[in-house]
Structures are given as C-alpha cells and as structure tokens.
Design an enzyme around this catalytic site. Structure first.
Site, PDB file in Angstrom:
ATOM      1  N   GLY A   1      10.172  46.328   4.551  1.00 54.22           N
ATOM      2  CA  GLY A   1      11.355  45.493   4.748  1.00 54.22           C
ATOM      3  C   GLY A   1      12.586  45.907   3.964  1.00 54.22           C
ATOM      4  O   GLY A   1      13.417  45.065   3.640  1.00 54.22           O
TER       5      GLY A   1
ATOM      6  N   HIS B   1      16.095  53.433  14.259  1.00 56.56           N
ATOM      7  CA  HIS B   1      15.094  54.498  14.340  1.00 56.56           C
ATOM      8  C   HIS B   1      15.520  55.631  13.404  1.00 56.56           C
ATOM      9  O   HIS B   1      16.694  56.030  13.410  1.00 56.56           O
ATOM     10  CB  HIS B   1      14.991  55.007  15.780  1.00 56.56           C
ATOM     11  CG  HIS B   1      13.941  56.059  15.934  1.00 56.56           C
ATOM     12  ND1 HIS B   1      12.591  55.769  15.912  1.00 56.56           N
ATOM     13  CD2 HIS B   1      14.038  57.400  16.056  1.00 56.56           C
ATOM     14  CE1 HIS B   1      11.906  56.889  16.027  1.00 56.56           C
ATOM     15  NE2 HIS B   1      12.755  57.903  16.120  1.00 56.56           N
TER      16      HIS B   1
HETATM   17  C1  GRF Z   1      12.509  52.513   8.902  1.00 55.80           C
HETATM   18  O1  GRF Z   1      12.456  53.881   8.668  1.00 55.80           O
HETATM   19  C2  GRF Z   1      13.031  52.235  10.288  1.00 55.80           C
HETATM   20  O2  GRF Z   1      13.948  53.174  10.730  1.00 55.80           O
HETATM   21  C3  GRF Z   1      11.785  52.311  11.112  1.00 55.80           C
HETATM   22  O3  GRF Z   1      10.786  51.727  10.320  1.00 55.80           O
HETATM   23  C4  GRF Z   1      11.121  51.891   8.947  1.00 55.80           C
HETATM   24  C5  GRF Z   1      11.111  50.527   8.337  1.00 55.80           C
HETATM   25  O4  GRF Z   1      11.292  50.544   6.954  1.00 55.80           O
HETATM   26  N1  GRF Z   1      11.973  51.655  12.387  1.00 55.80           N
HETATM   27  P1  GRF Z   1      11.549  49.199   6.167  1.00 55.80           P
HETATM   28  O5  GRF Z   1      10.378  48.268   6.471  1.00 55.80           O
HETATM   29  O6  GRF Z   1      12.844  48.622   6.642  1.00 55.80           O
HETATM   30  O7  GRF Z   1      11.593  49.585   4.732  1.00 55.80           O
END
Ligand code: GRF
Length: 215
Positions: free
Chosen positions: A15, A112
C-alpha cells in the site's frame, strides 16, 4: 462529500501507492476523498495504513467466493455502501471482469510499473530490468477487461542507470508512481478525463502534462 469525488481504493499488498493517495487527499486543495479501502487479503499492510488515517476499511476475501462474478458483486456492494464514484486500484492483485467494470464504467483507474504496452502483467519491473531497457517507467490507465490494456492517461519515464540493481530500479519506479497517481486522481474527479476509443483526452490544468521525467 458527493459520489463524484469519493474514491474507493482496492489493495492487496503493502500500500505505498495508497499511502501517497492518503497523503495527497488529506490536503484541502485535493478534490478527492477516500471513502473506503478494500482488500482481498485480510493481512494486507495497506489496511493498517488506512486505519491509521481513519479511513473505513473492508476485507472481501476472494477465496471465500465460489466464482469470480460473486466475488466482484461483493466488491461492488461494498463500494456502493460507501457511495464511491471512482475506483483506484493500488496494487490490487485480482483481474477484474465486466461484472465489476460495468458497475463503474470508465471510472476504474490503475497504476502499472512499466511503460505500457511493454511489460503488462505481474513482475513488470523485473521484466524491464532483465530485458535491459534504458528507459523504464510507470503508466496510469483506465482499467478494461484485459491485463493492463486499458486507455492510457499518463506516463512517467524513469532511467535505468548503468549500475542499477533491480531493487534500485523498483524504488525509483515507486517514486514516480507516488508522484503521478494523486495527480491523475485529481484530474479524474475534476472531470478532466474523456475516453475516446483507445485514447484519453485530458483537459489539463495550466502547466501540467500527461508525461513526466523522473531522471
Ligand atoms: C506497484 O508497483 C503498482 O504499480 C503495482 O503494484 C505495486 C503496488 O505497490 N500495480 P504498493 O502496494 O502500492 O506499495
């Protein structure tokens, strides 16, 4: 708070993007408010971040549902309870089908960690690193029923440095993610995004861009 400015954030993991959205939307000048954070995993760290910020949370564990449509209907019901008008995926690790997407048409955003259409799917950062790209990046896009195939809203380019490790690149990508997601969420709730087929027209605020360089 009206539905048009209320966002439901879907998470599965640590998160850090959620945290960026929490911090940004806590500022008075950010028009969006997070109405609920929903996780499919009960132990997601992201839930603790939401709780610390005093944001309502819900867990909808996908394993408890017999099929994808019933899981997605439960997600929709939870978001509706919180009067959500926009949905932001932030590390949500389930594919969404029309059962969900038709409940929030052109209202579901995702981030992404690659310059789409390169490296869709999981492990995008490792794929880009292993491929030897010189410019990596991140993409904010609308979600459609494909895997990271929805219309692109904004992209941030991130250099791959000569002595990078995969972890260093991953960190640099996260910095770009955290900078771009709150900005795009602002455009979304301000009604600045118009989808036309594959592309998105953005009615940009003065001085802002749909791209950024994080060199
Ligand atoms: C991020 O790298 C995002 O781009 C991908 O999943 C990851 C989530 O990371 N969709 P976090 O949970 O926000 O730290």
């Amino acid at each position: 708070m009206s539905a048009s400015e209320t966002v439901g954030v879907l998470v599965s993991g640590s998160g850090t993007n959620l945290q960026a959205l929490i911090d940004a939307t806590a500022q008075e000048d950010h028009p969006a408010r997070i109405g609920v954070v929903v996780s499919n995993r009960p132990k997601a760290k992201a839930l603790e971040r939401a709780e610390r910020a005093g944001i309502p949370t819900a867990v909808v564990p996908h394993r408890r549902f017999e099929d994808r449509p019933s899981f997605e209907r439960a997600l929709v019901a939870t978001l509706r309870e919180h009067d959500v008008g926009w949905v932001a995926l932030a590390g949500f690790m389930r594919l969404l089908t029309p059962t969900f997407l038709e409940a929030f048409p052109q209202r579901v955003l995702n981030i992404h960690p690659a310059l789409l259409p390169s490296f869709p799917g999981t492990h995008a950062q490792s794929q880009a690193f292993a491929y030897g790209v010189r410019i990596a990046g991140v993409t904010l896009h609308f979600v459609d029923a494909g895997t990271d195939t929805g219309p692109i809203i904004a992209q941030g380019a991130v250099p791959v440095l000569p002595d990078d490790t995969e972890d260093a690149l991953r960190e640099r990508l996260l910095v770009a993610e955290h900078a771009l997601y709150p900005r795009v969420l602002r455009w979304a709730v301000e009604g600045r995004l118009a989808v036309s087929g594959r592309t998105v027209r953005v009615d940009l605020p003065q001085g802002e861009h749909t791209w950024a360089w994080f060199g």
